[in-house]
Enzyme design. Structure first.
Site, PDB file in Angstrom:
ATOM      1  CD  GLU A  31      -4.245  -1.698  -3.716  1.00 36.34           C
ATOM      2  OE1 GLU A  31      -4.040  -2.579  -3.253  1.00 36.34           O
ATOM      3  OE2 GLU A  31      -3.437  -0.447  -3.961  1.00 36.34           O
ATOM      4  CE  LYS A  47      -3.836   2.052  -1.076  1.00 34.83           C
ATOM      5  NZ  LYS A  47      -2.819   1.211  -1.459  1.00 34.83           N
ATOM      6  CB  CYS A  85      -5.240  -1.613  -0.573  1.00 33.93           C
ATOM      7  SG  CYS A  85      -4.195  -3.300   0.317  1.00 33.93           S
ATOM      8  CB  VAL A 120       1.235  -6.962   2.136  1.00 28.18           C
ATOM      9  CG1 VAL A 120       1.281  -6.862   0.513  1.00 28.18           C
ATOM     10  CG2 VAL A 120       1.286  -5.502   2.614  1.00 28.18           C
ATOM     11  CG  MET A 121       0.486  -5.399   6.741  1.00 25.69           C
ATOM     12  SD  MET A 121       0.256  -3.684   7.502  1.00 25.69           S
ATOM     13  CE  MET A 121       1.846  -3.050   7.048  1.00 25.69           C
TER      14      MET A 121
HETATM   15  C1  ACM Z   1      -1.698  -1.895  -0.110  1.00 23.19           C
HETATM   16  O1  ACM Z   1      -2.312  -0.758   0.175  1.00 23.19           O
HETATM   17  N1  ACM Z   1      -1.462  -2.275  -1.459  1.00 23.19           N
HETATM   18  C2  ACM Z   1      -1.107  -2.831   0.829  1.00 23.19           C
END
Ligand code: ACM
Length: 263
Positions: free
Chosen positions: A38, A108, A145, A172-173
């Site tokens: 991304e 997105k 993401c 990130v998670m």
């Molecule tokens: C994200 O959607 N970049 C965590």
């Protein structure tokens, strides 16, 4: 068909350096489908609109141009996350480019954290795209993401016939990669998650990313997983036809067993 990802750390607002890194990595990579992270042209963390203005590119900008060229040179399909500047808005987008010069766009739907300050969410469902790879027609889908957290996205793509879900990410998670395993099981599809590594830091703010890019098959098997912190690429051979059958036992078909009369 060989699919893969290039996992790296983009430089913040240094689109030229990011393009060079991508060019260098892809020149040595051999695959029919390559997925990049991304926002791979710009990096992730923004603290001002000026930074975004400098980083964002139109979909016929330099990064898209490079990807089209690489796609033609290498005869492969490339999917990449792009910080996109449209007429009046900025989008967290991904593009799919083919050797014949087709370019497809997805914006997105589910913005994460401070992305909501800078980007406009997409207003169109992701579509599937038929591409011919090694003489075989394959349907690809794109999600970005944090879309992982909404099973509707992978489901919609799969119901529309996607065999491989391409997933440019800045995850990130810590459980997101495992959640993608579930998305693949729920839908009997392949996924290629291209995540980034490292941290973005700016004006006292920072955010870290989890790497572990992966390719998952329709049985939820992780065929390939990268390290959490290395710049690396990975490729693996898949048979996309496996995703055409939604049969899970002699008596069960994942899609026709859905109780759409009730939900
Ligand atoms: C994200 O959607 N970049 C965590």
């Amino acid at each position: 068909m060989r699919v893969g990802f290039y996992q790296f750390q983009p430089s913040l607002n240094n689109n030229n350096a990011n393009r060079e890194k991508i060019r260098f990595a892809l020149e040595t990579m051999q695959a029919d489908l390559i997925v990049l992270p991304e926002l791979c042209n710009s990096g992730y963390l923004f603290t001002s609109r000026d930074q975004l203005e400098t980083a964002a590119e139109p979909i016929d900008g330099k990064t898209a141009g490079l990807l089209v060229k690489l796609s033609q040179q290498k005869e492969c399909v490339i999917v990449a996350g792009l910080c996109e500047k449209a007429v009046e808005h900025y989008y967290n987008s991904s593009i799919l480019v083919t050797p014949s010069g087709n370019l497809r766009l997805y914006r997105k739907l589910h913005l994460f954290g401070t992305e909501t300050k800078w980007f406009t969410p997409g207003d169109r469902m992701p579509e599937t795209y038929s591409v011919t790879l090694k003489g075989q027609e394959v349907k690809l889908g794109m999600m970005i993401c944090y879309d992982w957290r909404f099973p509707e996205v992978a489901r919609s793509l799969s119901l529309a016939g996607a065999q491989v879900v391409c997933h440019p990410s800045n995850l990130v998670m810590p459980y997101a990669q495992e959640a993608m395993v579930t998305r693949c099981l729920e839908n009997r599809v392949f996924s290629v998650t291209a995540n980034r590594i490292g941290r973005d830091e700016r004006e006292g703010k920072w955010i870290g990313f989890t790497g572990c890019s992966q390719v998952v098959d329709p049985d939820g098997k992780v065929l390939l997983r990268a390290t959490a912190d290395g710049e690396e690429y990975g490729t693996v051979e898949i048979d996309p036809e496996q995703a055409l059958s939604k049969r899970v036992t002699e008596f069960n078909d994942l899609f026709s067993d859905r109780r759409t009369d009730l939900y």
